[in-house]
Design a protein around this motif. Structure first.
Motif, short mmCIF file in Angstrom:
data_model
loop_
_atom_site.label_atom_id
_atom_site.label_comp_id
_atom_site.label_asym_id
_atom_site.label_seq_id
_atom_site.Cartn_x
_atom_site.Cartn_y
_atom_site.Cartn_z
N VAL A 197 0.85 -1.23 0.06
CA VAL A 197 -0.01 -0.10 -0.08
C VAL A 197 0.85 1.08 0.05
CG1 VAL A 197 -1.53 1.33 1.60
CG2 VAL A 197 -2.04 -1.02 1.10
N ARG A 198 2.07 1.14 0.83
CA ARG A 198 2.84 2.30 1.05
C ARG A 198 3.61 2.68 -0.32
NH1 ARG A 198 3.46 0.18 6.32
NH2 ARG A 198 2.19 1.56 7.89
N VAL A 199 3.96 1.61 -1.15
CA VAL A 199 4.58 1.91 -2.33
C VAL A 199 3.78 2.35 -3.18
CG1 VAL A 199 5.78 0.71 -4.07
CG2 VAL A 199 6.39 0.11 -1.80
N ALA A 200 2.55 1.63 -3.59
CA ALA A 200 1.56 2.09 -4.43
C ALA A 200 1.13 3.65 -4.21
CB ALA A 200 0.33 1.26 -4.29
N GLN A 201 0.85 4.02 -2.82
CA GLN A 201 0.52 5.30 -2.75
C GLN A 201 1.54 6.25 -2.99
OE1 GLN A 201 -0.44 5.17 1.66
NE2 GLN A 201 1.57 5.71 2.30
N HIS A 202 2.64 5.85 -2.88
CA HIS A 202 3.86 6.59 -3.18
C HIS A 202 3.82 7.02 -4.82
CE1 HIS A 202 7.66 8.38 -4.09
NE2 HIS A 202 8.04 7.00 -4.72
N ARG A 203 3.27 5.79 -5.56
CA ARG A 203 3.36 6.01 -7.00
C ARG A 203 2.40 6.81 -7.45
NH1 ARG A 203 5.87 -0.19 -7.91
NH2 ARG A 203 7.79 0.60 -7.13
N ALA A 204 1.24 6.61 -6.81
CA ALA A 204 0.07 7.41 -7.03
C ALA A 204 0.40 8.76 -6.79
CB ALA A 204 -1.37 6.92 -6.25
N LEU A 205 0.88 8.97 -5.78
CA LEU A 205 1.01 10.68 -5.72
C LEU A 205 1.86 11.26 -6.62
CD1 LEU A 205 1.16 11.09 -1.75
CD2 LEU A 205 -0.66 11.31 -3.20
N ALA A 206 3.24 10.36 -6.95
CA ALA A 206 3.93 10.62 -7.86
C ALA A 206 3.32 11.05 -9.12
CB ALA A 206 5.09 9.59 -8.02
N ALA B 10 21.45 0.90 -3.11
CA ALA B 10 21.65 2.33 -3.30
C ALA B 10 20.78 3.36 -3.83
CB ALA B 10 23.05 2.39 -4.20
N ARG B 11 20.14 2.84 -4.55
CA ARG B 11 19.04 3.65 -5.37
C ARG B 11 17.83 4.07 -4.30
NH1 ARG B 11 14.31 3.17 -7.99
NH2 ARG B 11 13.73 4.63 -9.79
N SER B 12 17.49 2.83 -3.70
CA SER B 12 16.43 2.85 -2.80
C SER B 12 16.65 3.60 -1.42
CB SER B 12 15.92 1.61 -2.43
OG SER B 12 16.80 0.85 -1.79
N LEU B 13 18.22 3.79 -1.03
CA LEU B 13 18.31 4.37 0.16
C LEU B 13 18.69 5.68 0.05
CD1 LEU B 13 19.75 1.20 1.92
CD2 LEU B 13 17.51 2.35 2.24
N ARG B 14 19.08 6.09 -1.17
CA ARG B 14 19.72 7.55 -1.21
C ARG B 14 18.67 8.46 -0.96
NH1 ARG B 14 18.58 9.21 -6.30
NH2 ARG B 14 18.45 7.70 -7.96
N PRO B 15 19.04 9.83 -0.71
CA PRO B 15 18.10 10.62 -0.57
C PRO B 15 17.41 11.04 -2.01
CG PRO B 15 19.98 11.39 0.63
CD PRO B 15 20.33 10.23 -0.17
N GLY B 16 16.16 10.82 -2.12
CA GLY B 16 15.39 11.02 -3.35
C GLY B 16 15.09 9.60 -4.12
N GLY B 17 15.93 8.50 -3.23
CA GLY B 17 15.46 7.23 -4.09
C GLY B 17 13.90 6.86 -3.52
N GLU B 18 13.61 5.67 -4.03
CA GLU B 18 12.10 5.56 -4.07
C GLU B 18 11.98 5.37 -2.68
OE1 GLU B 18 10.16 1.96 -5.65
OE2 GLU B 18 8.65 3.35 -6.39
N GLU B 19 12.54 4.60 -1.59
CA GLU B 19 12.34 4.30 -0.43
C GLU B 19 12.05 5.41 0.46
OE1 GLU B 19 14.19 1.97 3.16
OE2 GLU B 19 14.31 1.00 1.31
N SER B 20 12.78 6.50 0.27
CA SER B 20 12.83 7.70 0.99
C SER B 20 11.39 8.68 0.40
CB SER B 20 13.84 8.85 0.98
OG SER B 20 13.91 9.33 -0.42
N GLY B 21 11.20 8.37 -0.79
CA GLY B 21 9.77 8.91 -1.25
C GLY B 21 8.74 8.09 -0.75
N VAL B 22 8.68 6.78 -0.53
CA VAL B 22 7.79 5.99 0.16
C VAL B 22 7.43 6.45 1.56
CG1 VAL B 22 7.21 3.81 0.99
CG2 VAL B 22 8.25 4.14 -1.39
N VAL B 23 8.42 6.88 2.02
CA VAL B 23 8.28 7.26 3.58
C VAL B 23 7.73 8.39 3.69
CG1 VAL B 23 9.61 7.85 5.74
CG2 VAL B 23 10.11 5.78 4.32
N ALA B 24 8.16 9.48 2.99
CA ALA B 24 7.55 10.80 2.90
C ALA B 24 6.19 10.64 2.47
CB ALA B 24 8.45 11.71 1.99
N ASP B 25 5.74 10.21 1.49
CA ASP B 25 4.36 9.96 1.11
C ASP B 25 3.60 9.33 1.91
OD1 ASP B 25 4.92 11.57 -1.20
OD2 ASP B 25 5.04 9.97 -2.40
N ASP B 26 4.18 8.32 2.69
CA ASP B 26 3.22 7.78 3.80
C ASP B 26 3.01 8.83 4.88
OD1 ASP B 26 1.83 5.36 4.83
OD2 ASP B 26 3.62 5.27 6.49
N MET B 27 3.96 9.62 5.28
CA MET B 27 3.67 10.57 6.05
C MET B 27 2.60 11.52 5.56
SD MET B 27 6.51 12.93 8.15
CE MET B 27 7.27 11.32 8.58
#
Lengths: 218, 69
Positions: A197-206, B10-27
């Motif tokens: 869900v968290r990955v999909a919501q991130h992609r949707a917001l993007a 490396a891509r997912s953990l660097r600032p601007g990578g998907e993982e940091s984006g996932v965390v920010a968007d979840d917030m």
């Protein structure tokens, strides 16, 4: 305004104003202790009137928001969406005696029903029937015409961009953000893990950001 | 069994990578879902979703902006 002949004694009518009275209800409904909600559901299934009322009182604001976000306004009003929300609540009430706790949250059962009711409403032609609102007896303390129009235009813009998302991403954003479900609850409704869900919501917001930025350039 | 691709890590953990984006968007999603205004009001996605939330949460619509026929 009337909401049609579908209300029952045990359930309060969904009126256009009723959802705002429960703005805090988003948190109440979704952040409440899970075991408390499970016990409440169990009592409601056994026919405990007070438990049924409490349960529906917690779920109803989320259902109204979901239906309003999915169906939008007709002739500037939420009559249809609110009527569908009422139908969802009645369907939940009718199905309660047959509900069996299979380990999934009750919300996933409710939003499964809501999703079908909304799909039925979208297919139906009754959207052209718009009841007339009763004239108010006193001054209207709601937003003025200008603010109402601005709000309406912005919300329609959001709906238009959301409609361009893939179906699963749109449904996810509406459940997670507008109805106010947690990532875990949204995942239970959609059959996804909270991480997915968290990955999909991130992609949707993007996607939403990209579409909004593209429109602002054009 | 293969190890995680170091490039992906490396891509997912660097600032601007998907993982940091996932965390920010979840917030952001969590704050919107709790009806708390997210900090980044310049974010067009937040602005859009906030407008939709305001619309569906509103107490009543005072006027119909579509003229009746």
């Amino acid at each position: 305004m009337t909401t049609g002949p579908i209300s029952t004694g045990i359930m309060p009518n969904v009126t256009e104003g009723s959802v705002a009275d429960a703005i805090g209800g988003v948190r109440l409904a979704t952040r409440s202790d899970e075991s408390d909600l499970r016990e409440l559901t169990s009592l409601a299934v056994q026919g405990d009137r007070s438990a049924i009322e409490t349960l529906l009182g917690r779920l109803r604001p989320m259902v109204v928001r979901y239906c309003r976000a999915r169906l939008g306004r007709v002739a500037g009003q939420y009559h249809i969406a609110d009527d569908v929300a009422q139908e969802v609540c009645i369907a939940v009430l009718s199905a309660l005696p047959r509900y069996r706790d299979m380990g999934r949250p009750f919300a996933s059962f409710v939003f499964g029903i809501a999703s079908h009711k909304v799909a039925d409403a979208l297919r139906s032609s009754v959207r052209s029937a718009v009841p007339t609102q009763d004239l108010p007896d006193g001054p209207d303390d709601g937003p003025g015409p200008e603010e109402t129009v601005v709000r309406y235009i912005e919300a329609e813009h959001a709906r238009r961009l959301l409609s361009r998302l893939p179906d699963n991403q749109r449904e996810l954003i509406i459940l997670r953000v507008v109805s106010g479900l947690s990532a875990e609850e949204t995942g239970n409704v959609l059959g996804m893990s909270p991480g997915a869900v968290r990955v999909a919501q991130h992609r949707a917001l993007a996607r939403l950001r990209a579409m909004a930025e593209l429109e602002s350039i054009a | 069994m293969s190890a995680l691709d170091p490039y992906c890590q490396a891509r997912s953990l660097r600032p601007g990578g998907e993982e940091s984006g996932v965390v920010a968007d979840d917030m952001i999603c969590r704050e919107l879902s709790r009806r708390e205004a997210p900090a980044d009001s310049g974010d067009p996605a937040v602005r859009l979703l906030q407008a939709l939330i305001d619309d569906v949460d509103q107490r009543r619509s005072s006027v119909s902006i579509t003229p009746s026929t």
